[in-house]
Design an enzyme around this catalytic site. Structure first.
Site, PDB file in Angstrom:
ATOM      1  N   ALA A   1      -2.830   8.970   5.702  1.00  0.00           N
ATOM      2  CA  ALA A   1      -1.672   9.103   6.584  1.00  0.00           C
ATOM      3  C   ALA A   1      -0.352   8.896   5.859  1.00  0.00           C
ATOM      4  CB  ALA A   1      -1.788   8.097   7.735  1.00  0.00           C
TER       5      ALA A   1
ATOM      6  N   ASP B   1      -7.729  -2.953   7.915  1.00  0.00           N
ATOM      7  CA  ASP B   1      -6.767  -1.862   7.751  1.00  0.00           C
ATOM      8  C   ASP B   1      -6.151  -1.536   9.111  1.00  0.00           C
ATOM      9  OD1 ASP B   1      -5.286   0.066   6.368  1.00  0.00           O
ATOM     10  OD2 ASP B   1      -6.812   1.617   6.625  1.00  0.00           O
TER      11      ASP B   1
ATOM     12  N   ARG C   1     -23.053  14.023 -10.807  1.00  0.00           N
ATOM     13  CA  ARG C   1     -22.556  14.368 -12.148  1.00  0.00           C
ATOM     14  C   ARG C   1     -21.153  13.823 -12.412  1.00  0.00           C
ATOM     15  NH1 ARG C   1     -25.580  19.051 -11.072  1.00  0.00           N
ATOM     16  NH2 ARG C   1     -23.782  20.135 -10.170  1.00  0.00           N
TER      17      ARG C   1
ATOM     18  N   GLU D   1       0.864  -1.187   0.000  1.00  0.00           N
ATOM     19  CA  GLU D   1       0.000   0.000   0.000  1.00  0.00           C
ATOM     20  C   GLU D   1       0.897   1.233   0.000  1.00  0.00           C
ATOM     21  OE1 GLU D   1      -3.856   2.122   2.058  1.00  0.00           O
ATOM     22  OE2 GLU D   1      -2.765   0.620   3.210  1.00  0.00           O
TER      23      GLU D   1
ATOM     24  N   LEU E   1      -8.139  10.424   9.749  1.00  0.00           N
ATOM     25  CA  LEU E   1      -8.090   9.039  10.207  1.00  0.00           C
ATOM     26  C   LEU E   1      -6.780   8.389   9.785  1.00  0.00           C
ATOM     27  CD1 LEU E   1     -11.750   7.911   9.406  1.00  0.00           C
ATOM     28  CD2 LEU E   1     -10.763   8.267  11.674  1.00  0.00           C
TER      29      LEU E   1
END
Length: 377
Positions: A136, A269, A223, A125, A302
């Site tokens: 983060a 996570d 949209r 990741e 977060l």
């Protein structure tokens, strides 16, 4: 040696079987059959496949990036206490040398085995993200995609790199996705400001789905449907979901359950604060604070989660209105299908590995067996 487990209800891919027993031989499921008449003792109220957590950064006070030799063993035992039988050790954006070192450590643990939940390989990741939805991750360490660099990462991992997350709008992203898929590596899209068109183009190139749907990506607008809209409406896309009620509102969890029930993959996570008391921790080299089980950066964003996967399953039932068997599949069968290992794991079926859990009627963990061996919790 044969082990016989009797359950009031046993979950298969086709649904529940009442009053059935499962036989384990040499770490595999050898038989599933009705319990003989007259049996009055049970090993489980609910017997289900062990969970598979495909996105784990840490827990129990340790982080996948830590160099301490017992880090992955400690984390594997921590995951097993959540009903997780197997998991992907997930790296973060860091200097390339640190990522190489982590991938090599994960590979050694994956190939040698050890206590607790089975390490299936690694999940990269970062660092192939864009700054707008960095989360983060430190944007000064983001890198451009290069096939030679990806090839080196796979080599360092001894081909145990299972998943790479990237932002699909980066230069060379579509070429990288095609290359990774040819190498058997899954590609998830996230930490990105990609449009609906760019996200769909990445799915066309072979990307498998979205990293923690809703979080770290362009949201749904009527949209410009963005990454979230592309993931919800594209039947090819697996959607990771952090079902804790903080990262994703229960109504948004319910929307996923309505639009993509067969494509949801529950993840944690989780970072090092998972299972720990409130206080100061670190993620991506930055100090973060946990209060009330919610981890935030100094700016208030977060920073990973402290969610346990068994709690995620219960949350989907209680807050998203899905059936217990559907929520269990989201944490077992679906991640196995995403990783292409559903011929070995993910459901209770003759010939598959005997990684299974006993739950009570409230879906709380009672016991776990990994590769046929009962684990002391």
């Amino acid at each position: 040696m044969s082990t016989l487990l009797r359950a009031r209800r046993l979950l298969t891919e086709r649904g529940w079987l009442d009053d059935h027993q499962l036989r384990i031989e040499e770490g595999l499921i050898a038989a599933i059959e009705p319990v003989p008449a007259g049996v009055t003792t049970w090993d489980a109220e609910l017997l289900c496949p062990a969970y598979i957590d495909t996105h784990v950064h840490g827990g129990a006070g340790v982080d996948v990036m830590d160099e301490a030799p017992d880090t992955l063993d400690r984390l594997a035992m921590h995951k097993a206490r959540e009903g997780v039988g197997s998991w992907l050790a997930t790296t973060v954006t860091a200097p390339l040398a640190s990522i190489h070192s982590a991938l090599a450590r994960i590979a050694r643990r994956c190939l040698s085995g050890g206590p607790g939940a089975q390490v299936l390989g690694s999940y990269l990741e970062g660092p192939y993200f864009t700054p707008q939805n960095k989360g983060a991750h430190p944007p000064e360490l983001f890198r451009e995609l290069a096939i030679a660099e990806l090839d080196r990462l796979i080599a360092v991992s001894q081909c145990t790199l299972r998943t790479v997350a990237l932002a699909p709008e980066k230069p060379g992203a579509l070429e990288a996705i095609r290359y990774l898929r040819r190498q058997g590596v899954r590609v998830m899209l996230g930490h990105s400001a990609a449009s609906w068109v760019q996200t769909r183009a990445a799915f066309d190139a072979g990307a498998n789905g979205l990293v923690h749907c809703y979080n770290g990506m362009s949201g749904l607008h009527h949209r410009e449907p963005g990454m979230v809209g592309a993931g919800l409406t594209d039947s090819r896309a697996w959607l990771e979901l952090i079902a804790d009620g903080h990262h994703v509102h229960p109504a948004a969890m319910r929307l996923c359950g309505s639009c993509a029930k067969e494509r949801l993959v529950l993840i944690t996570d989780a970072m090092q604060a998972s299972g720990q008391p409130d206080g100061q921790y670190s993620l991506c080299g930055e100090e973060v604070t946990m209060r009330g089980g919610i981890v935030c950066t100094a700016s208030g964003g977060l920073a990973g989660s402290t969610l346990a996967l068994d709690a995620a399953v219960r949350n989907m039932v209680e807050h998203a209105g899905v059936l217990p068997e559907e929520a269990i599949h989201m944490a077992s069968l679906h991640p196995a299908r995403l990783l292409g290992i559903d011929n070995q794991l993910g459901s209770l079926s003759v010939g598959k590995r005997a990684s299974l859990i006993a739950l009570d009627s409230g879906l709380h963990l009672q016991r776990i067996w990994i590769q046929g061996q009962a684990l002391s919790l």
